[in-house]
Each structure stands twice: as C-alpha cells, then as structure tokens.
Write a protein that holds these residues in place. Structure first.
Motif, PDB file in Angstrom:
ATOM      1  N   LYS A   1     -22.812  33.621  32.498  1.00  0.00           N
ATOM      2  CA  LYS A   1     -22.453  33.286  33.879  1.00  0.00           C
ATOM      3  C   LYS A   1     -22.034  31.828  33.943  1.00  0.00           C
ATOM      4  O   LYS A   1     -22.683  30.958  33.373  1.00  0.00           O
ATOM      5  CB  LYS A   1     -23.667  33.497  34.797  1.00  0.00           C
ATOM      6  CG  LYS A   1     -24.075  34.949  34.923  1.00  0.00           C
ATOM      7  CD  LYS A   1     -25.266  35.102  35.865  1.00  0.00           C
ATOM      8  CE  LYS A   1     -25.691  36.562  35.904  1.00  0.00           C
ATOM      9  NZ  LYS A   1     -27.067  36.740  36.374  1.00  0.00           N
ATOM     10  N   PHE A   2     -20.903  31.585  34.602  1.00  0.00           N
ATOM     11  CA  PHE A   2     -20.511  30.213  34.932  1.00  0.00           C
ATOM     12  C   PHE A   2     -20.760  30.078  36.424  1.00  0.00           C
ATOM     13  O   PHE A   2     -19.912  30.454  37.217  1.00  0.00           O
ATOM     14  CB  PHE A   2     -19.037  29.960  34.641  1.00  0.00           C
ATOM     15  CG  PHE A   2     -18.681  30.019  33.181  1.00  0.00           C
ATOM     16  CD1 PHE A   2     -19.126  29.035  32.304  1.00  0.00           C
ATOM     17  CD2 PHE A   2     -17.887  31.038  32.678  1.00  0.00           C
ATOM     18  CE1 PHE A   2     -18.784  29.080  30.960  1.00  0.00           C
ATOM     19  CE2 PHE A   2     -17.543  31.078  31.341  1.00  0.00           C
ATOM     20  CZ  PHE A   2     -17.993  30.099  30.481  1.00  0.00           C
ATOM     21  N   GLY A   3     -21.903  29.563  36.811  1.00  0.00           N
ATOM     22  CA  GLY A   3     -22.246  29.534  38.230  1.00  0.00           C
ATOM     23  C   GLY A   3     -22.261  30.957  38.753  1.00  0.00           C
ATOM     24  O   GLY A   3     -22.941  31.828  38.214  1.00  0.00           O
ATOM     25  N   GLY A   4     -21.433  31.221  39.757  1.00  0.00           N
ATOM     26  CA  GLY A   4     -21.406  32.553  40.340  1.00  0.00           C
ATOM     27  C   GLY A   4     -20.525  33.534  39.564  1.00  0.00           C
ATOM     28  O   GLY A   4     -20.588  34.736  39.776  1.00  0.00           O
ATOM     29  N   LEU A   5     -19.696  33.002  38.666  1.00  0.00           N
ATOM     30  CA  LEU A   5     -18.747  33.857  37.960  1.00  0.00           C
ATOM     31  C   LEU A   5     -19.403  34.480  36.720  1.00  0.00           C
ATOM     32  O   LEU A   5     -19.925  33.788  35.874  1.00  0.00           O
ATOM     33  CB  LEU A   5     -17.540  33.024  37.528  1.00  0.00           C
ATOM     34  CG  LEU A   5     -16.486  33.777  36.724  1.00  0.00           C
ATOM     35  CD1 LEU A   5     -15.455  34.392  37.666  1.00  0.00           C
ATOM     36  CD2 LEU A   5     -15.820  32.864  35.729  1.00  0.00           C
ATOM     37  N   VAL A   6     -19.360  35.793  36.651  1.00  0.00           N
ATOM     38  CA  VAL A   6     -19.911  36.463  35.469  1.00  0.00           C
ATOM     39  C   VAL A   6     -18.752  36.703  34.500  1.00  0.00           C
ATOM     40  O   VAL A   6     -17.983  37.636  34.646  1.00  0.00           O
ATOM     41  CB  VAL A   6     -20.595  37.792  35.840  1.00  0.00           C
ATOM     42  CG1 VAL A   6     -21.303  38.378  34.622  1.00  0.00           C
ATOM     43  CG2 VAL A   6     -21.605  37.568  36.961  1.00  0.00           C
ATOM     44  N   ALA A   7     -18.624  35.838  33.507  1.00  0.00           N
ATOM     45  CA  ALA A   7     -17.474  35.908  32.603  1.00  0.00           C
ATOM     46  C   ALA A   7     -17.673  36.992  31.545  1.00  0.00           C
ATOM     47  O   ALA A   7     -16.703  37.567  31.049  1.00  0.00           O
ATOM     48  CB  ALA A   7     -17.239  34.555  31.943  1.00  0.00           C
ATOM     49  N   ASN A   8     -18.922  37.239  31.171  1.00  0.00           N
ATOM     50  CA  ASN A   8     -19.253  38.339  30.257  1.00  0.00           C
ATOM     51  C   ASN A   8     -20.468  39.046  30.813  1.00  0.00           C
ATOM     52  O   ASN A   8     -21.471  38.411  31.133  1.00  0.00           O
ATOM     53  CB  ASN A   8     -19.583  37.814  28.842  1.00  0.00           C
ATOM     54  CG  ASN A   8     -18.374  37.797  27.931  1.00  0.00           C
ATOM     55  OD1 ASN A   8     -18.451  38.167  26.767  1.00  0.00           O
ATOM     56  ND2 ASN A   8     -17.249  37.366  28.477  1.00  0.00           N
TER      57      ASN A   8
ATOM     58  N   PRO B   1      -6.891  42.214  30.158  1.00  0.00           N
ATOM     59  CA  PRO B   1      -6.021  41.304  30.906  1.00  0.00           C
ATOM     60  C   PRO B   1      -6.515  39.858  30.820  1.00  0.00           C
ATOM     61  O   PRO B   1      -7.650  39.613  30.443  1.00  0.00           O
ATOM     62  CB  PRO B   1      -6.126  41.815  32.344  1.00  0.00           C
ATOM     63  CG  PRO B   1      -6.986  43.026  32.323  1.00  0.00           C
ATOM     64  CD  PRO B   1      -7.557  43.211  30.972  1.00  0.00           C
ATOM     65  N   ASN B   2      -5.647  38.933  31.174  1.00  0.00           N
ATOM     66  CA  ASN B   2      -6.048  37.524  31.221  1.00  0.00           C
ATOM     67  C   ASN B   2      -7.258  37.344  32.117  1.00  0.00           C
ATOM     68  O   ASN B   2      -7.333  37.939  33.179  1.00  0.00           O
ATOM     69  CB  ASN B   2      -4.904  36.671  31.788  1.00  0.00           C
ATOM     70  CG  ASN B   2      -3.921  36.295  30.705  1.00  0.00           C
ATOM     71  OD1 ASN B   2      -4.330  36.121  29.544  1.00  0.00           O
ATOM     72  ND2 ASN B   2      -2.658  36.191  31.055  1.00  0.00           N
ATOM     73  N   GLY B   3      -8.181  36.538  31.677  1.00  0.00           N
ATOM     74  CA  GLY B   3      -9.365  36.278  32.489  1.00  0.00           C
ATOM     75  C   GLY B   3     -10.441  37.327  32.318  1.00  0.00           C
ATOM     76  O   GLY B   3     -11.478  37.277  32.980  1.00  0.00           O
ATOM     77  N   ALA B   4     -10.235  38.308  31.413  1.00  0.00           N
ATOM     78  CA  ALA B   4     -11.213  39.380  31.239  1.00  0.00           C
ATOM     79  C   ALA B   4     -12.506  38.876  30.591  1.00  0.00           C
ATOM     80  O   ALA B   4     -13.552  39.502  30.717  1.00  0.00           O
ATOM     81  CB  ALA B   4     -10.616  40.495  30.398  1.00  0.00           C
ATOM     82  N   GLY B   5     -12.413  37.737  29.889  1.00  0.00           N
ATOM     83  CA  GLY B   5     -13.617  37.179  29.271  1.00  0.00           C
ATOM     84  C   GLY B   5     -13.613  37.236  27.753  1.00  0.00           C
ATOM     85  O   GLY B   5     -14.638  37.026  27.106  1.00  0.00           O
ATOM     86  N   LYS B   6     -12.434  37.461  27.156  1.00  0.00           N
ATOM     87  CA  LYS B   6     -12.344  37.616  25.701  1.00  0.00           C
ATOM     88  C   LYS B   6     -12.645  36.298  24.980  1.00  0.00           C
ATOM     89  O   LYS B   6     -13.457  36.265  24.047  1.00  0.00           O
ATOM     90  CB  LYS B   6     -10.939  38.116  25.309  1.00  0.00           C
ATOM     91  CG  LYS B   6     -10.520  39.389  26.049  1.00  0.00           C
ATOM     92  CD  LYS B   6      -9.106  39.813  25.711  1.00  0.00           C
ATOM     93  CE  LYS B   6      -8.018  38.833  26.108  1.00  0.00           C
ATOM     94  NZ  LYS B   6      -7.776  38.684  27.543  1.00  0.00           N
ATOM     95  N   SER B   7     -11.996  35.230  25.414  1.00  0.00           N
ATOM     96  CA  SER B   7     -12.243  33.942  24.751  1.00  0.00           C
ATOM     97  C   SER B   7     -13.684  33.501  24.955  1.00  0.00           C
ATOM     98  O   SER B   7     -14.296  32.914  24.061  1.00  0.00           O
ATOM     99  CB  SER B   7     -11.294  32.874  25.290  1.00  0.00           C
ATOM    100  OG  SER B   7      -9.973  33.177  24.917  1.00  0.00           O
ATOM    101  N   THR B   8     -14.214  33.788  26.131  1.00  0.00           N
ATOM    102  CA  THR B   8     -15.617  33.441  26.382  1.00  0.00           C
ATOM    103  C   THR B   8     -16.523  34.170  25.394  1.00  0.00           C
ATOM    104  O   THR B   8     -17.444  33.573  24.826  1.00  0.00           O
ATOM    105  CB  THR B   8     -16.005  33.809  27.829  1.00  0.00           C
ATOM    106  OG1 THR B   8     -15.132  33.115  28.718  1.00  0.00           O
ATOM    107  CG2 THR B   8     -17.443  33.437  28.131  1.00  0.00           C
ATOM    108  N   LEU B   9     -16.224  35.443  25.148  1.00  0.00           N
ATOM    109  CA  LEU B   9     -17.030  36.192  24.188  1.00  0.00           C
ATOM    110  C   LEU B   9     -16.953  35.551  22.799  1.00  0.00           C
ATOM    111  O   LEU B   9     -17.961  35.395  22.105  1.00  0.00           O
ATOM    112  CB  LEU B   9     -16.564  37.653  24.137  1.00  0.00           C
ATOM    113  CG  LEU B   9     -17.349  38.572  23.196  1.00  0.00           C
ATOM    114  CD1 LEU B   9     -18.828  38.613  23.578  1.00  0.00           C
ATOM    115  CD2 LEU B   9     -16.782  39.989  23.196  1.00  0.00           C
TER     116      LEU B   9
END
Ligand code: ADP
Ligand code: MG
Length: 593
Positions: free
Chosen positions: A353-360, A378-386
């Motif tokens: 979680k980045f603050g309120g955003l659940v990236a993964n 899609p872009n912003g799906a959370g792949k790079s974060t993973l």
C-alpha cells in the motif's frame, strides 16, 4: 603506459624535479600551496565529483592533520612521522564517526551536516586547551627523511608533488577497479548499485574516510611547511574554497582537482593585487569575483574546465575508453546450473500500500528454473511495484516471499541480489559516461573481492581481468560487441535496455527479472532478444519479465500472469491467456496494447 597515470607522472616530474631549480622563491611557494590544495581536492573528486556526496567540511580534516602533528611534535617532542600517523588515525576515527552520523542524511541534509562540523571543528581548534587558542602553535620541527631535512621551498616542492602524484596514481587505479565502479554507481542514488550487490553505505563511508585522510596528509605537510598552525586556514571559508576548486577545475576528474587548485590559488594572488587597485581600497572583493566565476562556470562549463581542455587533445585523452584488451582473464567462478523445473521463487499474499493506494493486493507467484514467466497488465497495474517488492527495493506491507527455500522479504536488495536474483529497470539506470563494458562489469561486483587497498595499488589485475572478461562475454552474448567501448549514454534507449540485461547476467543469477526489456527495440533486435531468452531458458535460468508486446511474449513465454488493479486477474499458458475472455476484456482488447 596507462593513460590515466600519464598526467601524474608528468606533473610530478615537472613540479618536483624541474620547478625547484627554475622557479623563483615566490612562485615556488605558490606551487607548494597548489600542491597542498590539490591533495585535498583530489579526495573531494572521489567524494563529491564521483561519489556525489557534497562536503563543505574538508578543511576541518586538514586542520586535524595539522594540529595532531603540531601538538605531538612540540609538546611531546615526537617525530613528525609519528605526528603523521597520529593525524591519520585521529582523522580516520573522527571521519568514521562523522560519516556514520551524517552519511545517512540524504539530499540537502548532508551538505548542511558538513557545514555544521566544519564550523564546530574550527571553534574546537581555537578553544581546546593545549592547542594554543586562536594564536596557534609555533616552532614545529622540520620533517626529515633518511637524513634529508625538508625545510626549504625546494625540498617541499619535491615532497608535496610526489605526494600529489602518488595520490593521483592511487585514485586513478581505484576508480578503474571493481570498487571504483561501485563508487561511480553511487552518483545517481543507491538503488541500482544496491541491486548489483554493492553495499552503498559502506562505499559512502569508505570514500568519506579516504577523502578525509588525504586532507589530513595535506594538513600535516602544511603544518611542517609553515612550522606553525592556527585555526584560520581550516575554517569553513576554506572548506567552501576547496569545493570551488573542484567545481571550477572539473569535479569528476583527477586532473580537474589540480587544475582547480591552480586556478583558484593563481586567481586569488592576482586579484589580491588587482582588485584593490580597481576599487581604490582594500576589501574582500575576491569573494564576489569567485561567486561570479562559479556561476559562469555552471552555465558555460558544467563539468568544469579540465574536461573542456582534454576534449581538445583527443590524441592524449581519447574520448572512448578501450578496456577490451584487458578483458582476458580466466573465467569467474559460476553457480551450478539448476535442473529445469526446480522451484525458485514463491510469493504469497504480497500486498503493498502506498497510503490509500493498494498497488499490489494479495499477489502470488511461483517461478521455476528453466521457465520464462511473463507478467502483463495495463499501465499502473502494479507490475513494476511487484518487481520492486521481490527484489527488496520496497518493503512489503504484508505477505511473504521465498527464494530457494529462504525467506527474503525484509532483506536488503543487495542481500537478495547475492542469493542469485538480478534485474533490469523499466527506467534504464546506467552510468551514461562510463563505457558499456564498465557498466556491464558492475554486474559482476559480487563475484570479485578486491578492496580499496588492493585496487588502489592495482594489485587486483588478475581478478579485474576476469571481471572484464565476464562482462565482455555477456556483452557478446546479448549482441552488443561492437558498442563495447562506447559510453553507455550514447546508445539508443532500446540498446541501453539490452546493456542492462548483460549487466544483470554478469551477476550469474538463477532468476533474471526484466522490466519491459523489448520496449524501444526494432523488429530484428526483438528477435535476437527472444533467441537470447530461449537460450537462457535451456541453461536452466528462470526469467520473470514484464512486457507489453504480445506477439513477442507469446513466442518466448512459458507461462503468463495477468495483473489488473494490483491483483492477479488470470494466469496460465500463453494460449489460454490469449483466449481468456476476462483478459480479453480487461487487457488484450483494450487500448493499452
Ligand atoms: P506498472 O508497472 O504495472 O505500470 P506500477 O507498479 O509502476 O505499475 O504502479 C502501480 C501503481 O502504484 C500506480 O498507480 C503507481 O502510481 C503507484 N506507485 C508506484 N510506485 C509508487 C510509489 N513509490 N509511491 C506511490 N505510489 C506508487
Ligand atoms: Mg512498470
């Protein structure tokens, strides 16, 4: 002869051998000051110009070197050589302590921290008992070396410029080594260096102490040349002047340090005579002049004056570094190849979680050796974060990750890298001014052992030749042999991604993580990349890859995981994924592809 030692040798011969016989006393003493300042500035090139750590406080370390010998030789009657050793030990300890306290500070806080100690050490020199207050300590003895008493300007010119030459030689060797590449990798932040297995905290501390020790040597020479010390030359203004020297001369080059010392010292002398004549009264006009000069330099010669000069003499300083002839060492030790299908990485319930955003959100993955897994979405799906979670760049909010049976979530990224996981970055992180070969060699950092001492003395030739040979082999493997000696920054972006793959391969990983490796590649280059991935797979390597190009993916991937909004949407064989209606609706049919 190695190009980088050409100049130190020339300088030392000129200044230490010829100058003492030809220069009048006034110029000789100026030359000695230039040498003393050069020694400090050389340390700052390593620290600031190459390592990216700005310090205003170097003058204080010069002061410690000077005061240590002053006290020991006058009050205790010791030899100046013991004074030197004591000065180095004390400086080393204080620098280690200050480094541990301040190097953790990032951004602007570090320079501010250096201001603080620069000021406080100055006042300490003036107020500590036995240091003679602000009037200082006098009657220091002369240095003698095997019966040679060093007390005239001629003698000092010889000694000082030999020290300058030795310092340049040591630093030039260091910068061309495994540790040197790690230092250069610090400049753009520590993320990439750590991913290559560099302990950036240790590297920062070591260059900080190295620079402080050089400053202390300069202080020792200064004290015995003057035969007198007081706090003034070690004040913050001098610390700022040292910084000016490298900025003006060329902060990232050893030649720039000496040129900067020469320019600032020469200009100051000249201005001291000229400005009062112009303004008709005495005053600190030179400060205004220097301020203006630095601004002009920042506008017209960002890298300083030395790089501008050497770009005009390409026969002495070729713009391309050709180290390929050194890449002839024996192969480095390799990890044993794994049989295909062995479980490598298991991730369960990975949430970020980045603050309120659940990236993964509750992501799971299972990666086996000899398998190419594609991660799409899609872009912003959370792949790079993973990717960042798996490689230890970001801490998990919850969940667990195991690599070869060992829990790795919570480990530093360099520790994870050491276990056999290597990656490329979506936004390329190369050192643009360094050659492709050297950039790739950084990937083999963990496979070498030579430290600062061996590297400085250039006693790591065998290991270095093996590291460069490995880098060369990986560059040839990815098909970039013809660009080996080009600065990495001059390659097309797609090719820079391929350089990153070669760098990651240099670490001899079990698992290779590639974030959009085919972006920006032309058709033929993509085919070559697909062939490379197929070859890696047959060697038992596992690949996890984020990619957008579906045609490319379908040809190389064994297994596909689809992400959307941080969650796993589907997974399966490429054919299954292509026909999965959920995926078609969310991704394949959308605008993203
Ligand atoms: P992808 O690689 O699939 O395109 P990312 O993993 O880069 O997606 O991003 C997923 C989401 O997480 C995006 O909404 C992005 O803005 C957000 N994000 C990524 N990194 C950070 C960060 N360090 N801080 C805050 N939000 C971030
Ligand atoms: Mg991404």
């Amino acid at each position: 002869m190695k190009r980088s030692i050409l100049m130190p040798v020339l300088l030392v011969v000129l200044c230490a051998v010829f100058a003492p016989y030809f220069l009048p006393e006034y110029y000789l003493s100026l030359l000695n000051y230039i040498g003393l300042y050069s020694i400090v500035a050389l340390g700052m090139v390593l620290l600031t110009g190459v390592g990216g750590l700005t310090s205003f406080g170097q003058a204080a370390f010069v002061g410690i070197g000077a005061y240590a010998t002053a006290v020991l030789t006058t009050s205790l009657g010791m030899s100046p050589w013991l004074g030197l050793i004591a000065g180095l030990v004390i400086t080393g300890l204080i620098a280690t302590l200050l480094g541990l306290l301040t190097l953790r500070l990032s951004g602007h806080y570090l320079p501010i921290g250096t201001l603080a100690w620069g000021i406080s050490l100055y006042y300490l020199f003036g107020t500590l008992p036995h240091l003679g207050g602000f009037s200082g300590i006098s009657h220091l003895p002369a240095i003698s070396l095997f019966g040679w008493t060093i007390n005239t300007s001629q003698d000092f010119a010889i000694l000082i410029w030999i020290v300058v030459g030795v310092a340049m030689w040591l630093l030039s060797n260091l910068l061309d080594s495994r540790e040197g590449r790690a230092i250069r990798a610090l400049f753009g932040g520590s993320v990439m260096a750590e991913a290559m297995g560099v302990n950036t905290g240790r590297s920062k501390l070591l260059i900080f102490v190295y620079a402080a020790l050089l400053a202390a040597v300069s202080g020792w020479l200064y004290a015995h040349m003057q035969r007198f010390v007081n706090p003034t030359p070690f004040a913050l203004t001098m610390g700022i002047e040292y910084l000016f020297m490298i900025l003006l001369g060329g902060a990232s080059t050893l030649g720039g340090a000496v040129l900067g010392a020469l320019m600032i010292t020469g200009l100051k002398e000249w201005l001291q005579d000229l400005l009062p004549m112009v303004f008709g009264q005495n005053g600190n006009y030179d400060a205004i002049f220097f301020g203006g000069l630095i601004i002009l330099c920042l506008i017209y010669a960002r890298q300083g004056v030395w790089p501008v000069i050497i770009s005009r003499v390409p026969f002495l300083y070729p713009q391309k570094r050709n180290l390929a002839h050194l890449a002839d060492g024996a192969p480095l030790e390799q990890r044993p190849a794994l049989p295909a299908g062995e479980s490598l990485l298991v991730a369960e319930g990975v949430t970020k979680k980045f603050g309120g955003l659940v990236a993964n959100n509750n992501m799971s993955l299972h990666i086996k050796s000899g398998q190419v897994t594609a991660l799409i979405g899609p872009n912003g799906a959370g792949k790079s974060t993973l990717f960042n979670l798996l490689t230890g760049l970001l801490p998990l909010t919850s969940g667990r990750v195991e690599f070869r049976g060992q829990r790795i979530d919570g480990l530093a990224s360099r520790k994870i890298a050491a276990l056999g996981m290597s990656r490329s970055f979506q936004h390329v992180r190369l050192i643009p001014t360094m050659s492709v070969l050297e950039n790739v060699a950084l990937g083999a950092h963990m496979r070498g052992h030579a430290g600062y001492l061996r590297s400085g003395l250039h006693w790591e030739r065998t290991e270095e030749a093996s590291i460069l040979a490995e880098a060369k082999r990986q560059i040839e493997r990815v098909g970039l042999a013809s660009q080996m000696n080009e600065p990495a920054g001059s390659l097309a972006l797609g090719q820079q991604r391929i350089v990153e793959i070669a760098r990651a391969l240099c670490a001899d990983p079990y698992l290779l993580l590639l974030d959009e490796p085919a972006a920006g590649l032309r058709h033929l280059e993509k085919e070559a990349l697909a062939q490379l991935l197929a070859r890696l797979r047959t060697e038992g390597m596992a690949v996890l890859m984020v990619e957008h190009d579906m045609d490319f993916l379908m040809g190389v991937a064994d297994y596909v995981v689809v992400m959307e909004f941080g969650q796993k949407l589907a997974e399966g064989l490429p054919q299954e994924i292509q026909e999965n209606p959920k995926v078609l609706a969310a991704y394949l049919g959308g605008e993203e592809v």
